[in-house]
Structure formats: C-alpha cells, structure tokens
Motif scaffolding. Structure first.
Motif, PDB file in Angstrom:
ATOM      1  N   GLY A  93     -10.637 -66.337  26.312  1.00  0.00           N
ATOM      2  CA  GLY A  93      -9.653 -66.093  25.272  1.00  0.00           C
ATOM      3  C   GLY A  93      -9.970 -64.872  24.450  1.00  0.00           C
ATOM      4  O   GLY A  93      -9.476 -64.711  23.320  1.00  0.00           O
ATOM      5  N   ILE A  94     -10.789 -63.964  25.011  1.00  0.00           N
ATOM      6  CA  ILE A  94     -11.194 -62.724  24.347  1.00  0.00           C
ATOM      7  C   ILE A  94     -10.897 -61.567  25.300  1.00  0.00           C
ATOM      8  O   ILE A  94     -11.094 -61.688  26.513  1.00  0.00           O
ATOM      9  N   GLY A  95     -10.442 -60.450  24.771  1.00  0.00           N
ATOM     10  CA  GLY A  95     -10.044 -59.328  25.601  1.00  0.00           C
ATOM     11  C   GLY A  95     -11.190 -58.416  25.983  1.00  0.00           C
ATOM     12  O   GLY A  95     -12.205 -58.330  25.290  1.00  0.00           O
ATOM     13  N   PRO A  96     -11.032 -57.659  27.093  1.00  0.00           N
ATOM     14  CA  PRO A  96     -12.077 -56.760  27.583  1.00  0.00           C
ATOM     15  C   PRO A  96     -12.068 -55.411  26.879  1.00  0.00           C
ATOM     16  O   PRO A  96     -11.151 -55.080  26.125  1.00  0.00           O
ATOM     17  N   GLU A  97     -13.075 -54.614  27.199  1.00  0.00           N
ATOM     18  CA  GLU A  97     -13.188 -53.270  26.638  1.00  0.00           C
ATOM     19  C   GLU A  97     -12.067 -52.362  27.132  1.00  0.00           C
ATOM     20  O   GLU A  97     -11.512 -51.578  26.362  1.00  0.00           O
ATOM     21  N   ALA A  98     -11.720 -52.432  28.413  1.00  0.00           N
ATOM     22  CA  ALA A  98     -10.681 -51.562  28.956  1.00  0.00           C
ATOM     23  C   ALA A  98     -10.009 -52.240  30.139  1.00  0.00           C
ATOM     24  O   ALA A  98     -10.602 -53.105  30.798  1.00  0.00           O
ATOM     25  N   PHE A  99      -8.785 -51.823  30.429  1.00  0.00           N
ATOM     26  CA  PHE A  99      -8.009 -52.482  31.481  1.00  0.00           C
ATOM     27  C   PHE A  99      -7.043 -51.486  32.119  1.00  0.00           C
ATOM     28  O   PHE A  99      -6.729 -50.431  31.543  1.00  0.00           O
ATOM     29  N   ILE A 142      -8.925 -56.050  34.594  1.00  0.00           N
ATOM     30  CA  ILE A 142     -10.062 -55.525  33.834  1.00  0.00           C
ATOM     31  C   ILE A 142     -10.741 -54.425  34.645  1.00  0.00           C
ATOM     32  O   ILE A 142     -11.058 -54.614  35.820  1.00  0.00           O
ATOM     33  N   LEU A 143     -10.942 -53.272  34.020  1.00  0.00           N
ATOM     34  CA  LEU A 143     -11.562 -52.157  34.731  1.00  0.00           C
ATOM     35  C   LEU A 143     -13.026 -52.451  35.033  1.00  0.00           C
ATOM     36  O   LEU A 143     -13.732 -53.038  34.202  1.00  0.00           O
ATOM     37  N   PRO A 144     -13.499 -52.056  36.213  1.00  0.00           N
ATOM     38  CA  PRO A 144     -14.926 -52.255  36.553  1.00  0.00           C
ATOM     39  C   PRO A 144     -15.824 -51.602  35.501  1.00  0.00           C
ATOM     40  O   PRO A 144     -15.570 -50.482  35.053  1.00  0.00           O
ATOM     41  N   GLY A 145     -16.844 -52.315  35.080  1.00  0.00           N
ATOM     42  CA  GLY A 145     -17.762 -51.807  34.067  1.00  0.00           C
ATOM     43  C   GLY A 145     -17.284 -52.003  32.649  1.00  0.00           C
ATOM     44  O   GLY A 145     -17.993 -51.685  31.690  1.00  0.00           O
ATOM     45  N   ASP A 146     -16.058 -52.530  32.472  1.00  0.00           N
ATOM     46  CA  ASP A 146     -15.499 -52.731  31.135  1.00  0.00           C
ATOM     47  C   ASP A 146     -15.116 -54.183  30.888  1.00  0.00           C
ATOM     48  O   ASP A 146     -14.182 -54.483  30.141  1.00  0.00           O
ATOM     49  N   THR A 147     -15.859 -55.082  31.505  1.00  0.00           N
ATOM     50  CA  THR A 147     -15.575 -56.511  31.360  1.00  0.00           C
ATOM     51  C   THR A 147     -16.074 -57.080  30.029  1.00  0.00           C
ATOM     52  O   THR A 147     -15.775 -58.220  29.699  1.00  0.00           O
ATOM     53  N   TYR A 150     -24.009 -64.362  16.194  1.00  0.00           N
ATOM     54  CA  TYR A 150     -23.017 -64.165  17.243  1.00  0.00           C
ATOM     55  C   TYR A 150     -23.303 -62.848  17.947  1.00  0.00           C
ATOM     56  O   TYR A 150     -23.816 -61.908  17.346  1.00  0.00           O
ATOM     57  N   SER A 151     -22.938 -62.792  19.215  1.00  0.00           N
ATOM     58  CA  SER A 151     -23.347 -61.650  20.038  1.00  0.00           C
ATOM     59  C   SER A 151     -22.206 -61.154  20.907  1.00  0.00           C
ATOM     60  O   SER A 151     -21.324 -61.930  21.311  1.00  0.00           O
ATOM     61  N   PRO A 152     -22.216 -59.859  21.240  1.00  0.00           N
ATOM     62  CA  PRO A 152     -21.329 -59.367  22.297  1.00  0.00           C
ATOM     63  C   PRO A 152     -21.635 -60.092  23.607  1.00  0.00           C
ATOM     64  O   PRO A 152     -22.748 -60.586  23.813  1.00  0.00           O
ATOM     65  N   ILE A 153     -20.639 -60.155  24.480  1.00  0.00           N
ATOM     66  CA  ILE A 153     -20.831 -60.803  25.779  1.00  0.00           C
ATOM     67  C   ILE A 153     -20.503 -59.834  26.912  1.00  0.00           C
ATOM     68  O   ILE A 153     -19.727 -58.894  26.748  1.00  0.00           O
ATOM     69  N   ASN A 154     -21.103 -60.093  28.081  1.00  0.00           N
ATOM     70  CA  ASN A 154     -20.965 -59.201  29.230  1.00  0.00           C
ATOM     71  C   ASN A 154     -19.618 -59.291  29.923  1.00  0.00           C
ATOM     72  O   ASN A 154     -19.100 -58.292  30.419  1.00  0.00           O
TER      73      ASN A 154
END
Length: 509
Positions: free
Chosen positions: A358-364, A393-398, A443-447
């Motif tokens: 339920g959270i969006g990626p860095e890039a798509f 989701i773009l590779p490397g931007d998950t 809380y932390s960023p996730i991969n």
C-alpha cells in the motif's frame, strides 16, 4: 548543556499562459467536514512521531539522522542535527509546546559557522531544511525565539559566497572551512528553489540582499532558452549561466524550481507577474506536450522529455505536481488545471493502492498511445503488472525512501475538495507505515514496496518529520488551522504565513 536540552525532549502522546493579475482565488474548500475518527488518527500520527523522535534521541542524537536497523546515527547534512531542526515546525503544528521549546533551545547552540563533516555544504538542502525550518518556527511561534532568526542569518551569510561576482546563478555547494564555493554544475531546482526562504529572511532582518540573490537566480532561469515554453533544461552551469543538456521533467532536479514560481508569487503578492506567468506557461506546455494517459486504466501522467523524445516514466518526487497544480489552479481560478491535477493525483495514488504494502515506489513506467519508451526493457512480469494496474515499477526503483510527495498532493486534494476519499487514503497510508516500515528502532525505508516481507534500507531522513508526518497530521486536523489560504509550504513542508490574497481579474477557465 546542549545534550541536556535535547535528552529532555520526550513526546507526550496526546492553465493559461497570460495572467493579467494573479493570486486571489480561494484555495481551500469551505465545506470540509472532518470524519468522527479524526482525533483517533491524529493520535496515530502522534504515536508514529513519538516513536521516531524518541528513537532518534536514544540512538542517533546529535547526529543528523537515525539508521533504524543498526540503532545508530549518520551525519548526511553536515552534522547540525538535521532531524531536530527539520522537525521544529511539525512539533509546533501538533502542539508539542514543551518539546518544541527544548528543540529551539538546542538549535540555538548549534555552530552553523562550521560543517561538522568532511565535504561541502549544499546551498539548496541547507536552505530548505535548516533555514526554512528555523524561519518557519520563528514565525509560527510569534517571533518569540530570536535565536532562530540569528542562526538562519549565520547560515545564509555563509551560503551567500555561492554567488560569485556578477553570476546570477549560485554554485550548488560551499566549502565552509574556506568560505568559497565548490565549482560544480547545478540544476535548476538547486538554483531556483531559494526564494521563499531568502525572501522571508530579508523580511525579518531588513537586509534585502537575501531576496536579491535568490530572486536574480530565478529571473535568470526564466529567461533561458527552454526546450518547451516555461520549463528550462534540468542542468545549469553557474559559471556561464547556460543550460546543460535538454532534459525536461517535473521530477527531481527541476521539481521545486517550478513549484516555487507560483508559491513565491503567492507568498510575496508581488505586482510582477513574471513568476505566476512562467508557472502558468509551464503548466500549459505540460498539458499540451507532456501529458499522457496510460493504455490501461487511462491514468493521467506527465512524461519526461529527453532530446525531444517522450519518456513514459513517473516518479514519487514528481507526484508533488498534483498538489502544486491544485494550489496554482485554485489561485488562478482555472478549473482546467484543477481537474488535471486531481486526475494526476489519482494516478499517483494508484501507485500506492496497487502494491502489496500500500506504499508507492520511487519510480515507475507506463505505456500510452504514442509509444512505450521508458529507457528500460520491461520484463514479462512488469508487463503483466502493467496490464493489471496501468503502471509498472522500474527496475532498481522498487524502494520507498519515506518520501512525502504523494501524501502531500493527497493533503492538497483533501483541503481543496473536501472529498473524504482523500482523508481515507491518508488513513490507509498511516496504517501501511505502521505495518511495513516499523523497524528495530522507529521506522525505516524499505527495499521493495511490492513485497510484504521487504527488507529495510538506508536511514530515516529528516523530511519524515518535516513533511510526511506533518501532511498526515494536517489531513486529520481542523482545516481552519494552517489553512492553504493563509500559509504557503516550502518544498520541505515548512509553513510561511502569507498576506491576504489579491483579487484575480480576467482569468478564464
């Protein structure tokens, strides 16, 4: 003494191209009704903030940020306790008066004359986080803490050597130990996103040089030959003042330059329409040249342009666009811009709603009727995901780096429309953060946002406090407090009081 101040900070949980005259439309809906669970959701955000803040104090202070997985700290913003300073305005907004005052007292002890780390100081990041944070806190508290103004002035004086000779554009980095700039190339975002903070500093100090420095850079950028009207190339050479390359985007490297054009016009209520005109031109160009809808779902996107070629990509950073366009569209009484912005906001939220967390990626990436170029080679799995959701989701931007932009635009959409679906989206994001970002400390960023068992990564950036938690809290708060008709937010989420808006004349939809 400084350590003692901060150790005591324990939270109590409680588009048109010609604008003949600008900035008078009402931004915020007058018919917003908070749902009955608003208080409960404010407490939920308070709890997240309390956990994040106290973990930072326990494991990272006085360093800049917390590394949640190792329960340690990192200095990535020159060792000036970025988390403390960047959190100031949020602490005030949520009413943590004792904590706020203690944080102010500690901030007054920071030595901003010297960087505590090796390397240079970013003019842009230091302005939006430190100067913006201190000036916002100074103003919000009724000018009660003059040390905040003094500290902001010290930083600005040190940063001002970034402007060399008659150069209009500052260099992006400064060596504080030598009081000279590092001669790097820059971006228009770095060079053109200083006006809100430096104008406020000029206002409070009486020294108009701060405004002049920041404003002359923007005026120079406005006059540059542009790949499309209103939007300069992303790169800029401060030595020559000329553009570097021809890449056009509303994403990182250009984003806050465009953002500040309309916000500076509103904050200053200037009679010079060049800022609002340029913003409106950029929006008009974007709708004519960059706007794309996906072949699946008809999602409304704004593409990048690279050497004249459309790149069908979007980013979390660029999702600020929807909120910015909602603000500007309402100010200019332009329903075309407002409606486009709401559609773009929907597309960005779809990147949250479609993932396992339920959270969006860095890039798509996405495909539209004019092509499929994204600069990548999507896999069969990517295409299957696209066929279901209208993006992949773009590779490397998950990853999710705890960025605010989607929730920032969602906040604007809530305040502009009063439609409770935006409120509910903030509730959903809050629950996702509690479930998937909870780390050994805070809380932390996730991969990987599309894996419910994603690993953690990186550190808890100070904008988690300055932006993400503030926009969530304000979505659940009384809309008459910190109204979008009364305040302008800098690109780090710090609030500045705006004068009464001027009327708009002759602006049609």
């Amino acid at each position: 003494m400084a350590i003692r101040h901060i150790r005591s900070l324990v939270l109590a949980l409680a588009c048109l191209r010609d604008v003949s005259s600008v900035l008078g439309g009402q931004v915020q809906s007058s018919s917003i009704t908070l749902p009955s669970d608003a208080g409960q959701n404010r407490i939920a955000v308070n709890n997240i903030l309390a956990d994040s803040w106290n973990s930072y104090l326990q494991f990272a202070f006085p360093q800049d940020d917390l590394i949640p997985t190792s329960k340690s700290g990192i200095n990535d913003r020159n060792g000036w306790s970025a988390t403390v300073v960047d959190a100031l305005s949020t602490l005030f907004v949520i009413g943590q008066d004792v904590v706020f005052e203690s944080a102010v007292n500690y901030t007054a002890t920071i030595n901003f004359n010297l960087s505590s780390t090796a390397g240079t100081v970013s003019v842009f990041e230091t302005t939006i986080r430190y100067i913006g944070g201190m000036l916002s806190a100074y103003e919000l508290s009724g000018n009660k803490y003059p040390a905040l103004l003094s500290q902001a002035k010290i930083l600005a004086n040190k940063l001002s050597v970034a402007w060399v000779g008659s150069n209009a554009v500052p260099f992006p980095q400064v060596d504080f130990s030598r009081n000279q700039p590092a001669l790097f190339l820059s971006t228009v975002a770095e060079a053109g996103s200083l006006t809100l903070e430096w104008w406020k500093l000029a206002q409070y100090t009486g020294n108009d040089r701060y405004r002049q420095l920041a404003e002359k850079s923007v005026r120079h950028l406005i006059k540059l030959p542009a790949p499309i009207p209103g939007i300069p190339a992303q790169g800029i050479n401060p030595s020559s003042g000329r553009s570097v390359g021809d890449f056009v985007t509303w994403g990182g490297g250009t984003d806050s330059y465009l953002e500040y054009l309309i916000k500076y016009a509103r904050l200053t209520n200037t009679n010079d329409n060049v800022f609002a005109d340029t913003w409106a031109t950029a929006v008009d160009s974007s709708m004519r040249i960059l706007a794309r809808t996906s072949t699946v779902g008809n999602h409304q996107y704004v593409a990048d342009l690279n050497s004249g070629r459309i790149s069908h990509v979007g980013s979390h950073l660029a999702c600020f666009l929807a909120g910015n366009w909602l603000l500007g569209g309402k100010l200019l009484n332009n329903d075309t811009i407002v409606n486009f912005a709401l559609a773009a906001n929907q597309a960005c939220w779809n990147t949250y709603a479609s993932t396992a967390t339920g959270i969006g990626p860095e890039a798509f990436g996405y495909f539209s009727s004019d092509g499929t170029f994204t600069g990548t080679n999507p896999s069969r799995r990517d295409i299957d995901f696209y066929n279901k959701h209208g993006f992949f989701i773009l590779p490397g931007d998950t990853f999710y780096d705890m960025r605010p932009e989607v929730l920032e635009s969602n906040f604007y959409a809530w305040r502009v429309t009063g439609d409770t679906k935006y409120y509910q989206r903030a509730v959903s994001a809050t629950n996702s953060f509690k479930t998937f970002l909870k780390a050994p400390a805070a809380y932390s960023p996730i991969n990987n946002v599309n894996s419910p068992n994603s690993g953690f990564m990186g550190h808890m950036e100070s904008f988690w406090f300055a932006e993400v938690l503030k926009y969530l809290y304000l979505t659940f708060d009384d809309p008459s407090r910190f109204s979008l008709d009364d305040y302008v937010f800098n690109t780090e989420g710090h609030l500045f009081k705006a004068p009464a808006a001027k009327p708009v004349y002759g602006v049609a939809n």
